[in-house]
Design a protein around this motif. Structure first.
Motif, PDB file in Angstrom:
ATOM      1  N   LEU A  53      77.374   5.659  54.549  1.00 61.68           N
ATOM      2  CA  LEU A  53      77.857   6.041  53.225  1.00 61.68           C
ATOM      3  C   LEU A  53      79.359   6.275  53.299  1.00 61.68           C
ATOM      4  CD1 LEU A  53      75.132   8.617  52.058  1.00 61.68           C
ATOM      5  CD2 LEU A  53      75.103   6.132  51.911  1.00 61.68           C
ATOM      6  N   ALA A  54      80.112   5.605  52.427  1.00 64.86           N
ATOM      7  CA  ALA A  54      81.574   5.735  52.393  1.00 64.86           C
ATOM      8  C   ALA A  54      81.966   6.725  51.302  1.00 64.86           C
ATOM      9  CB  ALA A  54      82.230   4.384  52.147  1.00 64.86           C
ATOM     10  N   PHE A  55      82.756   7.734  51.653  1.00 68.46           N
ATOM     11  CA  PHE A  55      83.214   8.728  50.678  1.00 68.46           C
ATOM     12  C   PHE A  55      84.233   8.092  49.740  1.00 68.46           C
ATOM     13  CE2 PHE A  55      86.228  12.226  49.591  1.00 68.46           C
ATOM     14  CZ  PHE A  55      85.376  12.948  48.781  1.00 68.46           C
ATOM     15  N   ASP A  56      83.988   8.254  48.416  1.00 68.92           N
ATOM     16  CA  ASP A  56      84.838   7.604  47.402  1.00 68.92           C
ATOM     17  C   ASP A  56      85.464   8.620  46.460  1.00 68.92           C
ATOM     18  OD1 ASP A  56      85.917   5.217  46.346  1.00 68.92           O
ATOM     19  OD2 ASP A  56      84.505   5.278  44.674  1.00 68.92           O
ATOM     20  N   GLY A  57      85.635   9.838  46.926  1.00 70.80           N
ATOM     21  CA  GLY A  57      86.331  10.839  46.134  1.00 70.80           C
ATOM     22  C   GLY A  57      85.395  11.815  45.447  1.00 70.80           C
ATOM     23  N   ALA A  58      86.015  12.833  44.827  1.00 69.66           N
ATOM     24  CA  ALA A  58      85.264  13.858  44.111  1.00 69.66           C
ATOM     25  C   ALA A  58      85.162  13.498  42.636  1.00 69.66           C
ATOM     26  CB  ALA A  58      85.933  15.218  44.278  1.00 69.66           C
ATOM     27  N   PHE A  59      84.106  13.984  41.998  1.00 68.53           N
ATOM     28  CA  PHE A  59      83.835  13.639  40.602  1.00 68.53           C
ATOM     29  C   PHE A  59      83.268  14.861  39.896  1.00 68.53           C
ATOM     30  CE2 PHE A  59      80.682  12.130  37.430  1.00 68.53           C
ATOM     31  CZ  PHE A  59      81.543  11.476  36.566  1.00 68.53           C
ATOM     32  N   ARG A  60      83.842  15.205  38.741  1.00 73.44           N
ATOM     33  CA  ARG A  60      83.338  16.311  37.926  1.00 73.44           C
ATOM     34  C   ARG A  60      82.904  15.744  36.581  1.00 73.44           C
ATOM     35  NH1 ARG A  60      84.384  21.989  37.967  1.00 73.44           N
ATOM     36  NH2 ARG A  60      86.100  21.709  39.445  1.00 73.44           N
ATOM     37  N   PRO A  61      81.600  15.635  36.311  1.00 74.19           N
ATOM     38  CA  PRO A  61      81.114  15.008  35.066  1.00 74.19           C
ATOM     39  C   PRO A  61      81.643  15.680  33.811  1.00 74.19           C
ATOM     40  CG  PRO A  61      79.325  15.319  36.639  1.00 74.19           C
ATOM     41  CD  PRO A  61      80.497  16.048  37.181  1.00 74.19           C
ATOM     42  N   THR A  62      81.636  17.005  33.783  1.00 75.13           N
ATOM     43  CA  THR A  62      82.154  17.753  32.642  1.00 75.13           C
ATOM     44  C   THR A  62      83.032  18.887  33.146  1.00 75.13           C
ATOM     45  OG1 THR A  62      80.280  19.296  32.581  1.00 75.13           O
ATOM     46  CG2 THR A  62      80.063  17.249  31.309  1.00 75.13           C
ATOM     47  N   LYS A  63      83.715  19.522  32.209  1.00 79.20           N
ATOM     48  CA  LYS A  63      84.646  20.579  32.585  1.00 79.20           C
ATOM     49  C   LYS A  63      83.946  21.746  33.271  1.00 79.20           C
ATOM     50  CE  LYS A  63      88.083  23.735  30.616  1.00 79.20           C
ATOM     51  NZ  LYS A  63      88.759  24.189  29.374  1.00 79.20           N
ATOM     52  N   ASP A  64      82.734  22.057  32.807  1.00 82.40           N
ATOM     53  CA  ASP A  64      82.023  23.220  33.317  1.00 82.40           C
ATOM     54  C   ASP A  64      81.050  22.897  34.448  1.00 82.40           C
ATOM     55  OD1 ASP A  64      83.310  24.782  31.410  1.00 82.40           O
ATOM     56  OD2 ASP A  64      81.764  24.369  29.898  1.00 82.40           O
ATOM     57  N   LEU A  68      81.088  17.008  42.263  1.00 81.34           N
ATOM     58  CA  LEU A  68      80.182  16.204  43.065  1.00 81.34           C
ATOM     59  C   LEU A  68      80.982  15.270  43.960  1.00 81.34           C
ATOM     60  CD1 LEU A  68      77.558  15.210  40.312  1.00 81.34           C
ATOM     61  CD2 LEU A  68      77.379  17.071  41.972  1.00 81.34           C
ATOM     62  N   SER A  69      80.460  14.984  45.123  1.00 80.09           N
ATOM     63  CA  SER A  69      81.084  14.029  46.039  1.00 80.09           C
ATOM     64  C   SER A  69      80.452  12.664  45.825  1.00 80.09           C
ATOM     65  CB  SER A  69      80.917  14.477  47.497  1.00 80.09           C
ATOM     66  OG  SER A  69      81.582  15.697  47.717  1.00 80.09           O
ATOM     67  N   LYS A  70      81.294  11.662  45.640  1.00 83.26           N
ATOM     68  CA  LYS A  70      80.816  10.307  45.355  1.00 83.26           C
ATOM     69  C   LYS A  70      80.807   9.483  46.642  1.00 83.26           C
ATOM     70  CE  LYS A  70      81.901   6.215  42.519  1.00 83.26           C
ATOM     71  NZ  LYS A  70      82.874   5.653  41.560  1.00 83.26           N
ATOM     72  N   PHE A  71      79.658   8.911  46.956  1.00 80.48           N
ATOM     73  CA  PHE A  71      79.512   8.071  48.145  1.00 80.48           C
ATOM     74  C   PHE A  71      79.020   6.685  47.721  1.00 80.48           C
ATOM     75  CE2 PHE A  71      79.141  12.372  49.721  1.00 80.48           C
ATOM     76  CZ  PHE A  71      79.822  12.345  50.925  1.00 80.48           C
ATOM     77  N   ILE A  72      79.448   5.682  48.476  1.00 76.91           N
ATOM     78  CA  ILE A  72      78.995   4.305  48.267  1.00 76.91           C
ATOM     79  C   ILE A  72      78.148   3.897  49.464  1.00 76.91           C
ATOM     80  CG2 ILE A  72      79.662   1.921  47.844  1.00 76.91           C
ATOM     81  CD1 ILE A  72      80.476   3.806  45.622  1.00 76.91           C
ATOM     82  N   HIS A  73      76.923   3.461  49.187  1.00 75.70           N
ATOM     83  CA  HIS A  73      76.047   3.010  50.265  1.00 75.70           C
ATOM     84  C   HIS A  73      76.492   1.619  50.710  1.00 75.70           C
ATOM     85  CE1 HIS A  73      71.874   1.416  51.627  1.00 75.70           C
ATOM     86  NE2 HIS A  73      72.576   1.872  52.648  1.00 75.70           N
ATOM     87  N   ILE A  74      76.992   1.526  51.923  1.00 76.93           N
ATOM     88  CA  ILE A  74      77.460   0.242  52.456  1.00 76.93           C
ATOM     89  C   ILE A  74      76.241  -0.638  52.725  1.00 76.93           C
ATOM     90  CG2 ILE A  74      78.675  -0.889  54.363  1.00 76.93           C
ATOM     91  CD1 ILE A  74      80.341   1.642  54.657  1.00 76.93           C
ATOM     92  N   GLY A  75      76.184  -1.745  52.067  1.00 79.15           N
ATOM     93  CA  GLY A  75      75.040  -2.647  52.191  1.00 79.15           C
ATOM     94  C   GLY A  75      74.464  -2.993  50.840  1.00 79.15           C
ATOM     95  N   THR A  76      74.320  -1.977  49.968  1.00 78.22           N
ATOM     96  CA  THR A  76      73.805  -2.225  48.613  1.00 78.22           C
ATOM     97  C   THR A  76      74.825  -1.882  47.544  1.00 78.22           C
ATOM     98  OG1 THR A  76      72.885   0.013  48.424  1.00 78.22           O
ATOM     99  CG2 THR A  76      71.469  -1.670  49.405  1.00 78.22           C
TER     100      THR A  76
END
Length: 678
Positions: A53-64, A68-76
């Protein structure tokens, strides 16, 4: 990681990893610092299947919502979002680790930390001492470059202190400093093991007008590890048509297109750059925070987990087993207390002087989430990775070599000075509370002073305060979780003179806690694990009367070189006998197989500590020996054996065995009549 490996295989999709679910209730926890573009190996619960899994940065869906940490599954190329809580769960189970060096290298195998043993580990620890000595010298003298003479003097001092007859040569010095600055923090020791290319966060950091233009150029050039000549060249390029600072062309270039800014001015801007910013741009955030955080730790911490204090006390009571008549003795309690919020993150129990394993057990208890089923159902949402450990200078704790363990984990240690007892005053108050609320209210206690003891008559003094293990643990769980953490406490408010509620302060400040690197859980086993050998039989492998089984053992048992009496190296965590690690001697790259306890023994062994198991085994064996020595029992056995001999003789005389066989075959015995019909 070989594709034809039977035991260690890559999953087809991330659902096979059985990632831990996130909690429905959002409770703030300590976040993690993850370098950009880092690739991780994430395993399934059995740790025999993995995905990259490659780390692709942090992500906050809403202000409150939480980050979340975003990962990309290498292969799919599937996107996987993980919360800090889920990352804590993966770290706690030892299921996540960064890719170190080549993807198929032995450092990326589960249990690779356990392979650093013997001379290999001793040499790596020596190299770590030299690397830390370089950094300590630069930090103490506020000088971030070293001459060869300074390096030679440092190496000589460390070699004399360690008794090292073969210190690193001059060609090795820069390599050691580079590994300390840029190496990964998941397991620091692996950076210094021979033939490993440790890689950390080396991505350049870019800054964001005439003074502003010089400043931005300096940031960019430092991020590219250039010097002041490169800053001048960058300014000339940026003044070209279409570039960012073309509007400043007349201020930067003369009529011949040559940079007219004085060299001294450029050099002053570079020299005046803040040291944290410089190290942040040159070496990366990991090194900058690690080098400069000591200055911050001398101040009263303003975030949880910045400083965690450790101390111990021996309680005046006796603990016994819940089921067996086993006396463990007087408990010695080792407590980990967060200095900012007064939260008790965890603790370890010893019976006798605190041991190295007790310290590691308490540290593990403090770092990872507590299982409510192991804490009498008590919810305990306080845990995390400390930045600095405050340790008493008393002999009983200095002897535990906490500093050596902290080096491998990447913590700092701070020893309390002998004439400064107020630095650990909160823990002294805690131990006083434990005495007043539990021990001194029980019949038979010796009380806290000679004057108090004199007030009690002889009959009460003869009694001994006794608690079962579950009663004592239950008291600690309840006291900390529901009383002490919600009691207004001096020194943790906005000002040192104001009171604050520990649980409220933790919830307010935990998001500001220092971000921690992911840490390899196997380091605990490497530092304080119990080692031995096992043989593989048809029902699995047995160790101290406990049976462990898994399908992967078949691969070892069916290997051409396997023999029934062959002994395999094994390790186990003294804090939990629910599984062991067995070394695979047939693998080209050294690796260890995780073998769980068999289902029949799981109810007994899951969460069981080694010292408790050994006490139970000792008691059972003594009971067996006592039974064997019992005269009445021996006479009964002799009578039974004599009766069996007599019965056997009569059996032969009346041919009962032959008659029984014929009856079972449906045949009528010779010389017997058929039963008469009525």
């Amino acid at each position: 990681m070989r594709n034809n490996d039977i035991i260690w295989q890559k999953v087809r999709n991330h659902h096979e990893l059985e990632l831990p679910p996130d909690r429905d209730e959002v409770i703030p926890v300590q976040g993690f610092h993850i370098p950009a573009k880092t690739t991780f190996i994430v395993t399934n619960p059995r740790r025999n299947r993995y995905a990259l899994l490659a780390f692709d940065g942090a992500f906050r869906p809403t202000k409150d919502s939480p980050v979340l940490s975003k990962f990309i599954h290498i292969g799919t190329n599937d996107v996987i979002m993980l919360s800090d809580y889920q990352l804590h769960e993966l770290q706690k189970a030892g299921r996540i680790r960064p890719v170190i060096g080549p993807g198929d290298g032995p450092k990326n195998m589960p249990g690779s930390s356990l392979t650093v043993t013997g001379p290999k580990r001793e040499k790596a620890l020596r190299m770590l001492e030299y690397a830390d000595a370089f950094e300590d010298y630069m930090r103490e003298h506020d000088n971030w470059t070293l001459t060869d003479e300074q390096k030679a003097r440092i190496v000589a001092e460390v070699a004399e202190r360690l008794g090292d007859d073969s210190p690193p040569r001059r060609s090795k010095w820069y390599e050691l400093m580079k590994k300390a600055r840029t190496g990964q923090q998941f397991d620091r020791l692996l950076n210094f093991v021979d033939n490993d290319a440790a890689k950390g966060n080396r991505n350049p950091r870019y800054g964001s007008a005439l003074a502003e233009a010089i400043r931005v150029a300096a940031h960019e050039v430092v991020a590219l590890q250039g010097d002041w000549h490169a800053i001048r060249s960058t300014l000339v390029q940026w003044a070209s048509p279409g570039e960012e600072f073309h509007s400043l062309r007349e201020l930067i270039l003369d009529e011949n297109g040559v940079c007219k800014i004085p060299d001294k001015k450029i050099q002053r801007v570079l020299g005046a750059m803040n040291r944290y910013v410089y190290d942040f741009l040159w070496h990366g955030v990991d090194y900058a925070e690690r080098v400069h955080k000591r200055t911050l730790s001398q101040i009263r911490p303003d975030a949880p987990l910045a400083i965690v204090d450790i101390d111990h006390t021996t309680l005046d009571l006796v603990v016994i087993d819940d089921e067996y008549p086993i006396v463990y003795g007087r408990p010695d309690l080792l407590v980990f207390r967060d200095r900012c919020t007064a939260i008790r993150l965890g603790w370890g129990l010893a019976f006798g002087a605190p041991s190295y394993q007790t310290f590691l057990e308490g540290l593990k208890h403090a770092m990872f989430e507590k299982d409510p089923s192991l804490m009498n159902g008590v919810a305990y949402p306080w845990w995390g990775t400390p930045t600095c450990l405050g340790v008493d200078n008393a002999k009983h704790l200095v002897g535990l070599n906490i500093r050596a363990a902290a080096k491998e984990f990447g913590f700092q240690t701070r020893a309390y000075r002998p004439a400064h007892p107020w630095e650990k005053g909160a823990l002294e108050v805690l131990f006083g509370i434990l005495g007043r609320k539990l021990v001194h209210r029980m019949p038979g206690t010796t009380k806290g002073s000679a004057e108090e003891r004199d007030e009690y008559d002889e009959e009460k003094e003869l009694a001994v305060p006794v608690l079962t293990m579950s009663e004592f643990q239950g008291f600690l769980n309840y006291l900390f979780a529901y009383i002490e953490h919600f009691r207004p406490t001096q020194g943790i408010g906005e000002l040192a003179t104001l009171k604050g509620v520990p649980a409220e302060r933790w919830e307010q400040l935990i998001e500001n806690s220092p971000q921690a690197p992911l840490i390899d859980r196997d380091i605990f086993t490497r530092l304080g694990g119990d080692v031995g050998t096992v043989t593989i039989q048809t029902r699995g492998c047995r160790w101290d009367y406990l049976t462990y089984q898994c399908a992967e053992l078949v691969v070892l048992a069916t290997h051409p070189k396997h023999k029934s009496d062959r002994k395999y190296e094994a390790r186990r965590d003294p804090g939990n006998l629910g599984s062991i690690e067995v070394k695979d001697p047939y693998s080209k790259a050294e690796r260890w197989i995780n073998v769980p306890i068999c289902d029949a023994d799981a109810g007994y062994a899951e969460g069981l500590k080694l010292h408790v198991h050994r006490a139970i085994v000792k008691y059972k064996r003594e009971q067996e020996k006592k039974a064997d020595r019992d005269v009445g029992l021996q006479d009964a056995r002799r009578e039974m054996e004599a009766s069996l001999v007599e019965l056997h003789a009569r059996r032969k005389k009346h041919k009962t065995a032959q008659m029984s066989r014929k009856i079972l075959r449906g045949q009528r015995p010779e010389g017997t009549a058929l039963p008469r019909r009525r």
